[in-house]
Scaffold this active site. Structure first.
Site, mmCIF file in Angstrom:
data_model
loop_
_atom_site.group_PDB
_atom_site.id
_atom_site.type_symbol
_atom_site.label_atom_id
_atom_site.label_comp_id
_atom_site.label_asym_id
_atom_site.label_seq_id
_atom_site.Cartn_x
_atom_site.Cartn_y
_atom_site.Cartn_z
ATOM 1 N N ASN A 122 0.346 -0.934 -0.254
ATOM 2 C CA ASN A 122 -0.035 0.106 -0.097
ATOM 3 C C ASN A 122 1.236 1.390 0.018
ATOM 4 O O ASN A 122 0.106 2.570 -0.377
ATOM 5 C CB ASN A 122 -0.389 0.209 1.186
ATOM 6 C CG ASN A 122 -0.583 -0.090 2.403
ATOM 7 O OD1 ASN A 122 1.012 -0.402 3.145
ATOM 8 N ND2 ASN A 122 -1.259 0.571 3.254
ATOM 9 N N GLU A 181 3.766 -3.128 12.413
ATOM 10 C CA GLU A 181 3.077 -2.695 12.047
ATOM 11 C C GLU A 181 1.477 -3.457 10.659
ATOM 12 O O GLU A 181 1.879 -3.229 10.360
ATOM 13 C CB GLU A 181 3.901 -1.282 10.969
ATOM 14 C CG GLU A 181 5.077 -0.972 11.695
ATOM 15 C CD GLU A 181 4.392 0.022 13.264
ATOM 16 O OE1 GLU A 181 3.515 0.399 12.512
ATOM 17 O OE2 GLU A 181 5.368 0.595 13.479
ATOM 18 N N CYS A 196 -3.330 2.008 6.031
ATOM 19 C CA CYS A 196 -3.753 1.820 8.209
ATOM 20 C C CYS A 196 -4.411 3.251 8.496
ATOM 21 O O CYS A 196 -4.702 2.560 9.578
ATOM 22 C CB CYS A 196 -2.325 0.900 8.084
ATOM 23 S SG CYS A 196 -0.655 2.301 8.272
ATOM 24 N N GLU A 210 8.681 3.260 15.222
ATOM 25 C CA GLU A 210 9.398 3.548 13.751
ATOM 26 C C GLU A 210 9.403 4.922 13.838
ATOM 27 O O GLU A 210 8.864 5.689 15.305
ATOM 28 C CB GLU A 210 9.124 2.710 12.664
ATOM 29 C CG GLU A 210 8.611 1.271 12.435
ATOM 30 C CD GLU A 210 8.570 0.753 11.116
ATOM 31 O OE1 GLU A 210 7.870 0.835 10.464
ATOM 32 O OE2 GLU A 210 9.718 -0.466 10.565
#
Ligand code: NAD
Length: 489
Positions: free
Chosen positions: A165, A263, A297, A467
């Site tokens: 994505n 993630e 997301c 992150e």
């Protein structure tokens, strides 16, 4: 032996497409060393644009062994040289922004603006990480009888497994700090989007990064990805993708106590209070769930609106949603591209059929391309699964709420906890609600989630670890403690 892990399917979840073909029961499984090929398709035209050989488990093992040697040479370089090489890598990316963006438009169907932002993210994340190389200091801790020092040692070889994505930025979020902390990186891009990753590997070489330090291994998740996760000399896995696959990767890592960052998915709320700037909240809401055609997301796919302004908000939202033009992603006037694949469109249709009654529904081009229109549903008319699961398409569900407590309760009524937005002019409420929502990335009167200066990651089923931000390099080091006695005998 390579585990052909298929992610466990949750009840009611449509079956995911796998690049690894099924074989009939009773017949021997195909030999993974026989090789496989990935076909890259332009999602806006359905035309194949490239075929890329997949990496077999044997080739993956050989790449890991080369990476082990490259990492030792890399870690032995003076920090200033490593920092300089990463800055050169960033400069190469910057000089090739247009080319990288065009590749992303072609393989992922991203709009031109999104694709340019993505290439810029790679540059920025590399530069930011490069700044950390010379500042990766340990500590001197007061102890009796001697001197105590800590060292931030590199882990060794890090595997970064990326989704389709946001192929470029997500690859960089893992790879850049890992390299900066003295590790080698093996990047496995998603099956659908290997082209930008392969180009980034060329640019790393052109920048002068040592051979085999940053290798890109395209391939099927169940073959190449699984081989990386299982490999004993891969010290850490950074996995970004679906929660189902993330759980399977975590189980595989657990067998070796392998370091892991996850993630995963999201079902993020956009909470609009009656005291907010309703015009701005409505004008910005479409971007928060339509950007990247909802394949984000952090998409704010649950819009919670305080009851006194509910009707007004929907009135304002309609023209804002309809103004987002779906079409050729290469056209700068386009606001929304296609979905990534036919399988993804089937998945979104499985959640919300295109003839399901909607409060707002946009239009899409006719003909070829994996199009799905912008869709806003009112909660009382939304299919249950669309209201609670991650659709990963341009779909939002709007729900009214009475007060702050109910807003927070609704916001937290999800297994995920990645992002969220709070719209209010009341500073105290903005902070109370931001603190109350169980999610890693909240924004007040804005929808921004990703800034390379700040930590990013999820609560609950949205992931593990963080992150980006000032601590990004620390996630790629082991703390070593050394005590030196100063006693005379
Ligand atoms: P996916 O889980 O299908 O695949 C992700 C990656 O894992 C791909 O490279 C795939 O080849 C690989 N993979 C698949 N099976 C594997 C296995 N058994 N072992 C090792 N690797 C394997 O996810 P996707 O459909 O590509 O991406 C969409 C999902 O990613 C969404 O759920 C989205 O929310 C999530 N996502 C999360 C973030 C975040 O930062 N939290 C960012 C982007 C996307």
């Amino acid at each position: 032996m390579i585990r052909r892990a298929r992610p466990p399917r949750r009840a009611g979840e449509p079956e995911r497409q796998s690049a690894v073909p099924h074989h009939p029961a009773g017949e021997p499984a195909p030999d993974p060393e026989a090789g496989h090929e990935l076909t890259v398709t332009n999602p806006a035209t359905e035309e194949p644009v490239a075929t890329v050989p997949g990496t077999t488990p044997g080739q993956t093992g050989a790449a890991v062994r080369r990476a082990v040697r490259a990492q030792r040479r890399w870690a032995a370089l003076p920090p200033a040289d490593r920092a300089r090489l990463l800055r050169r890598f960033a400069a190469e990316v910057d000089a090739h922004t247009g080319e990288l963006a065009r590749l992303e438009v072609t393989e992922a169907g991203h709009t031109a603006a999104t694709a340019r932002w993505e290439a810029g993210q790679v540059r920025d994340v590399l530069e930011y990480a490069a700044g950390g190389v010379e500042r990766l200091t340990g500590r001197q801790i007061p102890v009796p009888g001697g001197v105590d020092l800590t060292f931030a040692e590199p882990l060794g070889v890090v595997a970064v497994i990326a989704p389709w994505n946001f192929p470029m930025p997500i690859a960089a979020w893992g790879a850049a700090p890992a390299l900066a902390a003295g590790n080698a990186v093996l990047l496995k891009p998603a099956e659908a989007t290997p082209l930008t990753a392969l180009r980034l590997a060329d640019l790393a070489t052109a920048a002068g990064l040592p051979e085999d330090l940053f290798q890109v291994l395209p391939g099927a998740g169940g073959v190449t990805g699984a081989a990386l996760v299982e490999h004993p000399e891969v010290a850490k896995v950074v996995f970004t993708g679906s929660a189902a696959t993330g759980r399977a990767v975590m189980a595989a890592c657990a067998r070796r106590v392998k370091r892991l960052t996850l993630e995963l998915g999201g079902k993020s709320p956009n909470i609009v209070f009656a005291d907010a700037d309703i015009e701005r909240a409505a004008a910005t809401a479409p971007g928060s769930f339509l950007d990247n055609t909802g394949q984000d997301c952090c998409a704010r796919s649950r819009i919670l609106v305080q009851r006194p302004v509910y009707e007004r908000f929907l009135e304002l939202l309609e023209p804002a949603v309809l103004a987002v033009r779906a079409g050729d992603p290469a056209d700068p006037a386009t606001g929304m591209g296609p979905l990534i694949s036919a399988a993804q469109r089937d998945r979104v249709r499985g959640y919300v059929p295109e003839d399901h009654p909607a409060a707002i529904r946009g239009t899409v081009p006719r003909g070829r391309g994996y199009w799905y229109p912008a869709t806003v549903l009112e909660a009382h008319r939304a299919p249950r699964r669309a209201a609670v699961e991650e659709v990963f398409g341009p779909v939002a569900v709007v729900t009214p709420f009475e007060d702050e407590d109910e807003a927070v309760r609704l916001a937290n009524a999800t297994e995920y906890g990645l992002s969220g937005s709070v719209w209010t002019r009341d500073l105290g409420r903005a902070l109370r609600v931001s603190r109350g929502v169980q999610a890693g990335n909240l924004s007040v009167n804005s929808h921004s989630s990703v800034r390379h200066w700040t930590p990013f990651g999820g609560y609950k089923q949205s992931g593990l670890g963080r992150e980006l931000g000032p601590e990004a390099l620390a996630a790629f080091t082991e703390t070593k403690n050394v005590f030196i006695s100063t006693e005379e005998d």
